[in-house]
Enzyme design. Structure first.
Site, mmCIF file in Angstrom:
data_model
loop_
_atom_site.group_PDB
_atom_site.id
_atom_site.type_symbol
_atom_site.label_atom_id
_atom_site.label_comp_id
_atom_site.label_asym_id
_atom_site.label_seq_id
_atom_site.Cartn_x
_atom_site.Cartn_y
_atom_site.Cartn_z
ATOM 1 N N LYS A 69 3.731 8.996 9.030
ATOM 2 C CA LYS A 69 3.385 8.496 10.268
ATOM 3 C C LYS A 69 4.275 8.840 11.423
ATOM 4 C CE LYS A 69 0.392 5.002 8.238
ATOM 5 N NZ LYS A 69 0.261 4.252 7.330
ATOM 6 N N ASP A 83 9.158 2.732 0.331
ATOM 7 C CA ASP A 83 8.014 3.414 1.007
ATOM 8 C C ASP A 83 8.111 2.989 2.433
ATOM 9 O OD1 ASP A 83 5.696 4.082 2.290
ATOM 10 O OD2 ASP A 83 4.476 3.627 0.800
ATOM 11 N N TYR A 116 0.803 -1.107 0.086
ATOM 12 C CA TYR A 116 -0.018 0.010 -0.124
ATOM 13 C C TYR A 116 1.055 1.150 -0.046
ATOM 14 C CZ TYR A 116 -3.534 3.393 1.548
ATOM 15 O OH TYR A 116 -4.387 4.491 1.693
#
Ligand SMILES: *Cc1c(COP(=O)(O)O)cnc(C)c1O
Length: 425
Positions: A266, A238, A143
């Site tokens: 995050k 990522d 993702y």
């Protein structure tokens, strides 16, 4: 028991699609309704009905220090007194950029944005801009946020041309997204052999954490590094989840592989909305205003977000990641042991402060393996744990998170809750 949450949810559904601002929170996968959270501290959440939960979601990753960590809270209090947005450079954004560049081997320069989605989207634009190529290799089950080119249906087999995984995306936009199964070294080789000359980038979660927890097999990341170099494509890690979690310096430090570009989010926001993309200077200098690749943001480098992120990283630097990894590993192993003793097939892999719960008797190496796990059993497990005050991600495709605020007693209480479970199938 969850009466207040239920009432809020009913109201929410009238004015917010599905009653939530991000789909998985709706808890539909696990045949449940969301809890509305009133407050959080350390590793505990308190819901609107006043019930307490031990939190293994941690806002989907950012809260590695636990909630309301005192040094982050203090930094935010101080920052808010200085005003909440300037739309001009501020000192903390330089300090945070320096901290990140010093920590991550593949990052020499960094640009702040407001979410991981925005960061991944911008990194891909940059890779396309500097290579003059269009195609991107993406792994099934990874993702990278919800930008159009990354929302491609999971095709099986080797390098399927992607069709959009949601209405609203023109087929032309995902036509340049090439899908390869995660951990499949041969498929990656074949993909580059066929499309290498048109490929701008290969993007990967160096530890896959959006199909449950799936670590890379030995040689996988190394192969991506050498293939991309050989074919003149950029390697994008990522690290939105793994940055400052797989190790302080991310998966790139842990595995000793420096990507060309890195996507972050995050943890680097300390619980505020932040993303960032960075990488080698020669590429980052192609970003506007130094270079021609346009990228911008009204609230990028926001002083509150920078203050929280900086305080979080400074605190993290002093903490013992190996100790947290040991505790997480022991916890995950014991959880697996307890569930197996009830006659249930389960795998509970862990890496750093992340763990997976797969109801299967086989190793999980890719999305196909994840899909084969017993979803009904996961739902049963989730509901019983939640009823006993344990807050897990409401989907078997997510990763369990631990924090420096989880103490031995919190792990022990969680294991006791698991011991009390009675499986109905
Ligand atoms: C969460 C996540 C994103 C998206 O970040 P948002 O801030 O939700 O847009 C991108 N990549 C990975 C690996 C993620 O886990």
């Amino acid at each position: 028991m969850d009466e207040t949450s239920k009432r809020f949810f009913t109201e929410a559904r009238r004015v917010i699609p599905g009653g939530v601002n991000s789909p998985v929170r709706a808890c539909r996968n696990v045949d449940s309704e969301p809890l509305f959270i009133a407050k959080a501290a350390g590793c505990r959440l308190t819901d609107a009905d006043g019930r307490e939960y031990i939190d293994f979601v941690l806002s989907w990753g950012p809260m590695i220090l636990g909630h309301a960590e005192p040094s982050v809270t203090a930094a935010l209090h101080a920052a808010i007194e200085r005003g909440t947005s300037y739309g001009a450079p501020c000192p903390d954004e330089v300090a945070l950029a320096e901290e990140i560049c010093a920590a991550l081997p593949g990052v020499e320069m960094i640009r702040m944005v407001n979410s991981g989605t925005e960061a991944a989207m911008s990194a891909l634009r940059l890779a396309r801009g500097v290579t003059g190529r269009d195609k991107v290799v993406k792994f099934v089950g990874c993702y990278h946020g919800h930008a159009d080119p990354f929302l491609a249906a999971a095709g099986s087999g080797v390098a399927t041309f992607a069709i959009p995984g949601t209405p609203g995306i023109p087929a032309a936009v995902t036509a340049d997204t090439l899908l390869v199964p995660y951990n499949d070294i041969d498929a990656a080789r074949e993909c580059f052999a066929a499309h290498g000359a048109q490929t701008a980038a290969v993007i990967v979660e160096p530890v896959a954490a959006n199909m449950g927890l799936v670590p890379p097999v030995p040689g996988f990341l190394e192969t991506l590094r050498s293939l991309s170099r050989e074919h003149g494509a950029l390697l994008i890690f990522d690290e939105v989840i793994t940055g400052f979690r797989a190790a302080y310096g991310g998966a790139q430090e842990r595995f000793g592989i420096a990507p060309d570009l890195t996507v972050l989010g995050k943890i680097i926001g300390g619980g505020l909305p932040v993303g960032a993309f960075g990488g080698k200077k020669e590429y980052m200098e192609q970003v506007a205003p130094d270079g021609p690749v346009y990228q911008a943001g009204t609230l990028s480098g926001n002083p509150l977000a920078m203050a929280a992120g900086l305080a979080a990283l400074r605190k993290l630097k002093s903490l013992d990641y190996q100790e947290l990894e040991r505790r997480t590993q022991a916890f995950a192993a014991e959880l697996g042991h307890i569930l197996r003793s009830k006659g249930v097939a389960v795998r509970t892999p862990s890496l750093s402060s992340m763990f997976g719960i797969f109801f299967t008797d086989r190793d999980v190496r890719n999305m196909d393996d994840t899909r084969r796990c017993d979803q009904r059993r996961f739902t049963d497990f989730y509901k019983q744990m939640r009823a006993r005050g344990i807050y897990l991600a409401p989907s078997a495709f997510e990763t369990g998170m631990t924090s420096f605020a989880h103490r031995e007693k919190d792990f022990a209480d969680t294991l006791d809750a698991a011991r009390a479970i009675v499986f109905d199938c």
